[in-house]
Design a protein around this motif. Structure first.
Motif, PDB file in Angstrom:
ATOM      1  N   ASP A   1       0.813  -1.226   0.000  1.00 54.89           N
ATOM      2  CA  ASP A   1       0.000   0.000   0.000  1.00 54.89           C
ATOM      3  C   ASP A   1       0.843   1.271   0.000  1.00 54.89           C
ATOM      4  O   ASP A   1       0.506   2.246  -0.650  1.00 54.89           O
ATOM      5  CB  ASP A   1      -0.927   0.007   1.225  1.00 54.89           C
ATOM      6  CG  ASP A   1      -2.103  -0.948   1.017  1.00 54.89           C
ATOM      7  OD1 ASP A   1      -2.495  -1.119  -0.154  1.00 54.89           O
ATOM      8  OD2 ASP A   1      -2.582  -1.529   2.009  1.00 54.89           O
ATOM      9  N   ARG A   2       1.974   1.249   0.750  1.00 55.32           N
ATOM     10  CA  ARG A   2       2.721   2.504   0.849  1.00 55.32           C
ATOM     11  C   ARG A   2       3.400   2.898  -0.467  1.00 55.32           C
ATOM     12  O   ARG A   2       3.823   4.042  -0.633  1.00 55.32           O
ATOM     13  CB  ARG A   2       3.748   2.459   1.985  1.00 55.32           C
ATOM     14  CG  ARG A   2       4.901   1.534   1.738  1.00 55.32           C
ATOM     15  CD  ARG A   2       6.043   1.753   2.727  1.00 55.32           C
ATOM     16  NE  ARG A   2       7.039   0.728   2.473  1.00 55.32           N
ATOM     17  CZ  ARG A   2       7.097  -0.437   3.100  1.00 55.32           C
ATOM     18  NH1 ARG A   2       6.224  -0.717   4.052  1.00 55.32           N
ATOM     19  NH2 ARG A   2       8.009  -1.326   2.781  1.00 55.32           N
ATOM     20  N   ASP A   3       3.477   1.975  -1.419  1.00 50.65           N
ATOM     21  CA  ASP A   3       4.066   2.307  -2.727  1.00 50.65           C
ATOM     22  C   ASP A   3       3.095   3.069  -3.629  1.00 50.65           C
ATOM     23  O   ASP A   3       3.499   3.647  -4.633  1.00 50.65           O
ATOM     24  CB  ASP A   3       4.470   1.026  -3.489  1.00 50.65           C
ATOM     25  CG  ASP A   3       5.554   0.237  -2.769  1.00 50.65           C
ATOM     26  OD1 ASP A   3       6.261   0.832  -1.936  1.00 50.65           O
ATOM     27  OD2 ASP A   3       5.680  -0.971  -3.052  1.00 50.65           O
ATOM     28  N   VAL A   4       1.817   3.010  -3.272  1.00 48.10           N
ATOM     29  CA  VAL A   4       0.794   3.560  -4.175  1.00 48.10           C
ATOM     30  C   VAL A   4       0.715   5.073  -4.007  1.00 48.10           C
ATOM     31  O   VAL A   4       0.531   5.570  -2.897  1.00 48.10           O
ATOM     32  CB  VAL A   4      -0.583   2.919  -3.875  1.00 48.10           C
ATOM     33  CG1 VAL A   4      -1.674   3.546  -4.753  1.00 48.10           C
ATOM     34  CG2 VAL A   4      -0.514   1.409  -4.093  1.00 48.10           C
ATOM     35  N   PRO A   5       0.849   5.831  -5.106  1.00 46.57           N
ATOM     36  CA  PRO A   5       0.813   7.294  -4.988  1.00 46.57           C
ATOM     37  C   PRO A   5      -0.596   7.798  -4.678  1.00 46.57           C
ATOM     38  O   PRO A   5      -1.585   7.148  -5.043  1.00 46.57           O
ATOM     39  CB  PRO A   5       1.278   7.771  -6.375  1.00 46.57           C
ATOM     40  CG  PRO A   5       0.984   6.650  -7.304  1.00 46.57           C
ATOM     41  CD  PRO A   5       1.094   5.388  -6.501  1.00 46.57           C
ATOM     42  N   ALA A   6      -0.654   8.963  -4.001  1.00 46.80           N
ATOM     43  CA  ALA A   6      -1.949   9.559  -3.655  1.00 46.80           C
ATOM     44  C   ALA A   6      -2.773   9.716  -4.921  1.00 46.80           C
ATOM     45  O   ALA A   6      -2.260  10.144  -5.962  1.00 46.80           O
ATOM     46  CB  ALA A   6      -1.724  10.918  -3.000  1.00 46.80           C
ATOM     47  N   GLY A   7      -4.033   9.367  -4.827  1.00 46.16           N
ATOM     48  CA  GLY A   7      -4.924   9.508  -5.974  1.00 46.16           C
ATOM     49  C   GLY A   7      -5.097   8.214  -6.751  1.00 46.16           C
ATOM     50  O   GLY A   7      -6.016   8.080  -7.553  1.00 46.16           O
ATOM     51  N   ASP A   8      -4.208   7.250  -6.524  1.00 44.90           N
ATOM     52  CA  ASP A   8      -4.301   6.001  -7.292  1.00 44.90           C
ATOM     53  C   ASP A   8      -4.733   4.825  -6.408  1.00 44.90           C
ATOM     54  O   ASP A   8      -4.635   3.672  -6.818  1.00 44.90           O
ATOM     55  CB  ASP A   8      -2.954   5.694  -7.963  1.00 44.90           C
ATOM     56  CG  ASP A   8      -3.128   4.954  -9.299  1.00 44.90           C
ATOM     57  OD1 ASP A   8      -4.228   5.055  -9.895  1.00 44.90           O
ATOM     58  OD2 ASP A   8      -2.196   4.256  -9.726  1.00 44.90           O
ATOM     59  N   GLU A   9      -5.245   5.150  -5.205  1.00 47.70           N
ATOM     60  CA  GLU A   9      -5.601   4.083  -4.255  1.00 47.70           C
ATOM     61  C   GLU A   9      -6.699   3.174  -4.800  1.00 47.70           C
ATOM     62  O   GLU A   9      -6.763   1.989  -4.461  1.00 47.70           O
ATOM     63  CB  GLU A   9      -6.072   4.669  -2.908  1.00 47.70           C
ATOM     64  CG  GLU A   9      -5.018   5.450  -2.140  1.00 47.70           C
ATOM     65  CD  GLU A   9      -4.911   6.909  -2.574  1.00 47.70           C
ATOM     66  OE1 GLU A   9      -5.564   7.297  -3.572  1.00 47.70           O
ATOM     67  OE2 GLU A   9      -4.158   7.652  -1.921  1.00 47.70           O
ATOM     68  N   ALA A  10      -7.572   3.739  -5.644  1.00 42.52           N
ATOM     69  CA  ALA A  10      -8.706   2.939  -6.137  1.00 42.52           C
ATOM     70  C   ALA A  10      -8.360   2.174  -7.416  1.00 42.52           C
ATOM     71  O   ALA A  10      -9.228   1.560  -8.037  1.00 42.52           O
ATOM     72  CB  ALA A  10      -9.896   3.863  -6.399  1.00 42.52           C
ATOM     73  N   ASN A  11      -7.098   2.216  -7.823  1.00 47.47           N
ATOM     74  CA  ASN A  11      -6.694   1.510  -9.057  1.00 47.47           C
ATOM     75  C   ASN A  11      -7.069   0.033  -8.933  1.00 47.47           C
ATOM     76  O   ASN A  11      -6.704  -0.630  -7.960  1.00 47.47           O
ATOM     77  CB  ASN A  11      -5.173   1.657  -9.255  1.00 47.47           C
ATOM     78  CG  ASN A  11      -4.736   1.262 -10.647  1.00 47.47           C
ATOM     79  OD1 ASN A  11      -5.158   0.239 -11.181  1.00 47.47           O
ATOM     80  ND2 ASN A  11      -3.908   2.084 -11.242  1.00 47.47           N
ATOM     81  N   PRO A  12      -7.816  -0.479  -9.917  1.00 44.24           N
ATOM     82  CA  PRO A  12      -8.283  -1.867  -9.795  1.00 44.24           C
ATOM     83  C   PRO A  12      -7.178  -2.921  -9.968  1.00 44.24           C
ATOM     84  O   PRO A  12      -7.388  -4.087  -9.619  1.00 44.24           O
ATOM     85  CB  PRO A  12      -9.317  -1.991 -10.926  1.00 44.24           C
ATOM     86  CG  PRO A  12      -8.977  -0.912 -11.897  1.00 44.24           C
ATOM     87  CD  PRO A  12      -8.306   0.186 -11.128  1.00 44.24           C
ATOM     88  N   ILE A  13      -6.020  -2.525 -10.504  1.00 43.59           N
ATOM     89  CA  ILE A  13      -4.948  -3.516 -10.695  1.00 43.59           C
ATOM     90  C   ILE A  13      -4.353  -3.864  -9.328  1.00 43.59           C
ATOM     91  O   ILE A  13      -3.953  -2.984  -8.564  1.00 43.59           O
ATOM     92  CB  ILE A  13      -3.830  -2.965 -11.623  1.00 43.59           C
ATOM     93  CG1 ILE A  13      -4.428  -2.477 -12.947  1.00 43.59           C
ATOM     94  CG2 ILE A  13      -2.752  -4.021 -11.861  1.00 43.59           C
ATOM     95  CD1 ILE A  13      -5.214  -3.496 -13.715  1.00 43.59           C
ATOM     96  N   ARG A  14      -4.273  -5.158  -9.050  1.00 45.04           N
ATOM     97  CA  ARG A  14      -3.819  -5.613  -7.733  1.00 45.04           C
ATOM     98  C   ARG A  14      -2.360  -5.259  -7.464  1.00 45.04           C
ATOM     99  O   ARG A  14      -1.564  -5.131  -8.388  1.00 45.04           O
ATOM    100  CB  ARG A  14      -3.992  -7.131  -7.624  1.00 45.04           C
ATOM    101  CG  ARG A  14      -5.435  -7.549  -7.337  1.00 45.04           C
ATOM    102  CD  ARG A  14      -5.544  -9.066  -7.275  1.00 45.04           C
ATOM    103  NE  ARG A  14      -5.220  -9.678  -8.560  1.00 45.04           N
ATOM    104  CZ  ARG A  14      -4.482 -10.777  -8.705  1.00 45.04           C
ATOM    105  NH1 ARG A  14      -3.983 -11.390  -7.644  1.00 45.04           N
ATOM    106  NH2 ARG A  14      -4.240 -11.285  -9.897  1.00 45.04           N
TER     107      ARG A  14
END
Ligand code: UT7
Length: 332
Positions: free
Chosen positions: A203-216
């Motif tokens: 989770d901490r790698d995911v940039p703000a705004g992309d949390e809902a990205n459907p790719i696992r």
């Protein structure tokens, strides 16, 4: 045009290694909602190689290097440095280069991995040329290798259709003629665009705004359109700059070797700069986008086919995640 320093460099040998399994567009049609027609029209890709369980960045890179050493007539223990360009190595520690060094018997050669994605091999080639030219090394091996199909979510049709696996290698050695080797090079990056292609593990790698990205998590996330636009512009600029800075005319160049990302990106440079299509090498139809391996695989095929003659320059250009881009004008 002659590069600085009193001596030049030469590609003494190249090699490539591809996994045996070939995945065609028809195979992908069975997995995701896509079609051979869409993939060919939008990318030029017809097939790609996919690593089997036993194929690794280590094993493919090792095999490509062994072929390059053999063709170069250079023993592994004569190498001063092994650079492995990859973003898909099995382990971050130690480097893949260290394990390959042991496997080929490279003794105390310097070893490191270089993470510049699809520009990685060109970054490595430019560094190798500079190290040799200034007398800090005599023989350097550069390997570009990826198994990106392991990082891809096969249910994500925007990414799974593009990437393929493979490895290419080159052994670069000193040459007394300073006009030989890299006579012009550029290496660039723009970290502000890193979010266009990234590989989040948690989770901490995911940039703000992309949390809902459907790719696992654990799979590549790519904003293809943004990269496409960036690549079209940069490819053209990089080739034009290489011609301007060396005083070469379009027709003086025997081969243009572009990172095989998407055939339409290459074709846009051909059209805009009026490059002779027969001198712009394309093999994306057979391999897909193999990232850092794409340019050395092209180089190896061209050398093998006797299509790189001494004395006539080639221009190499690449762009990739980071974002990064690089160019090199090489006098064989
Ligand atoms: O090496 C560096 C790393 N990456 C790259 O170089 C990639 C650069 N980008 C590209 O090559 C292209 O952007 C792609 C090949 C990834 C996508 O092609 P595109 O022409 O940019 O397509 P698009 O994303 O704009 O999508 C167009 C349409 C969309 O449908 P709608 O919204 O128009 O109805 C997509 O949903 O095509 C659809 N689509 C597909 N259809 C069938 C997207 N992927 C597929 C697919 N099969 N695989």
């Amino acid at each position: 045009m002659t590069a600085p320093f009193g001596r030049g460099t030469r590609i003494a040998g190249t090699g490539r290694a591809l996994p045996a399994e070939v995945v065609t567009n028809a195979d992908l049609e069975k997995i995701v909602d896509t079609s051979d027609e869409w993939i060919v029209q939008r990318t030029g890709i017809r097939a790609r190689h996919r690593a089997a369980e036993a194929d690794t960045v280590f094993s493919l890179g090792r095999d490509a290097l062994l072929k390059a050493l053999d063709r170069a007539g250079v023993r592994a223990d004569q190498l001063d440095m092994i650079i492995v360009a990859t973003v898909s190595g099995e382990m971050l520690c130690p480097s893949t280069a260290a394990r390959i060094s042991e496997a080929v018997g490279a003794g105390e050669a310097a070893v490191f991995d270089l993470a510049a994605a699809c520009s990685g091999f060109l970054y490595g080639l430019n560094l190798a040329d500079t190290m040799i030219r200034c007398g800090r090394a005599e023989r350097v091996a550069i390997i570009g290798v990826e198994v990106l199909t392991r990082l891809v979510d096969w249910n994500d049709r925007t990414v799974s259709i593009i990437f393929g696996d493979g490895a290419g290698a080159a052994v670069v050695v000193a040459d007394p003629d300073p006009r030989k080797g890299c006579v012009h090079q550029t290496m660039h990056g723009d970290g502000r665009m890193w979010r266009t292609l990234y590989h989040p593990k948690c989770d901490r790698d995911v940039p703000a705004g992309d949390e809902a990205n459907p790719i696992r998590l654990g799979h590549l996330r790519m904003h293809g359109r943004e990269i496409y636009k960036f690549a079209v512009t940069r490819f053209q600029e990089a080739i034009q700059d290489a011609l301007d800075r060396t005083g070469l005319k379009v027709g003086d160049v025997q081969q243009y070797i572009c990172h095989q990302s998407n055939q339409r990106i290459i074709e846009s440079a051909v059209e805009k700069l009026k490059l002779p299509p027969e001198r712009v090498y394309v093999n994306i139809d057979r391999y897909g986008n193999t990232s850092a391996a794409s340019i050395p695989i092209c180089l190896d095929e061209l050398y093998e086919a006797g299509r790189i003659e001494a004395g006539k320059p080639i221009i190499l250009v690449a762009f990739g995640a980071g974002v990064t881009w690089a160019s090199c004008v090489w006098n064989p």
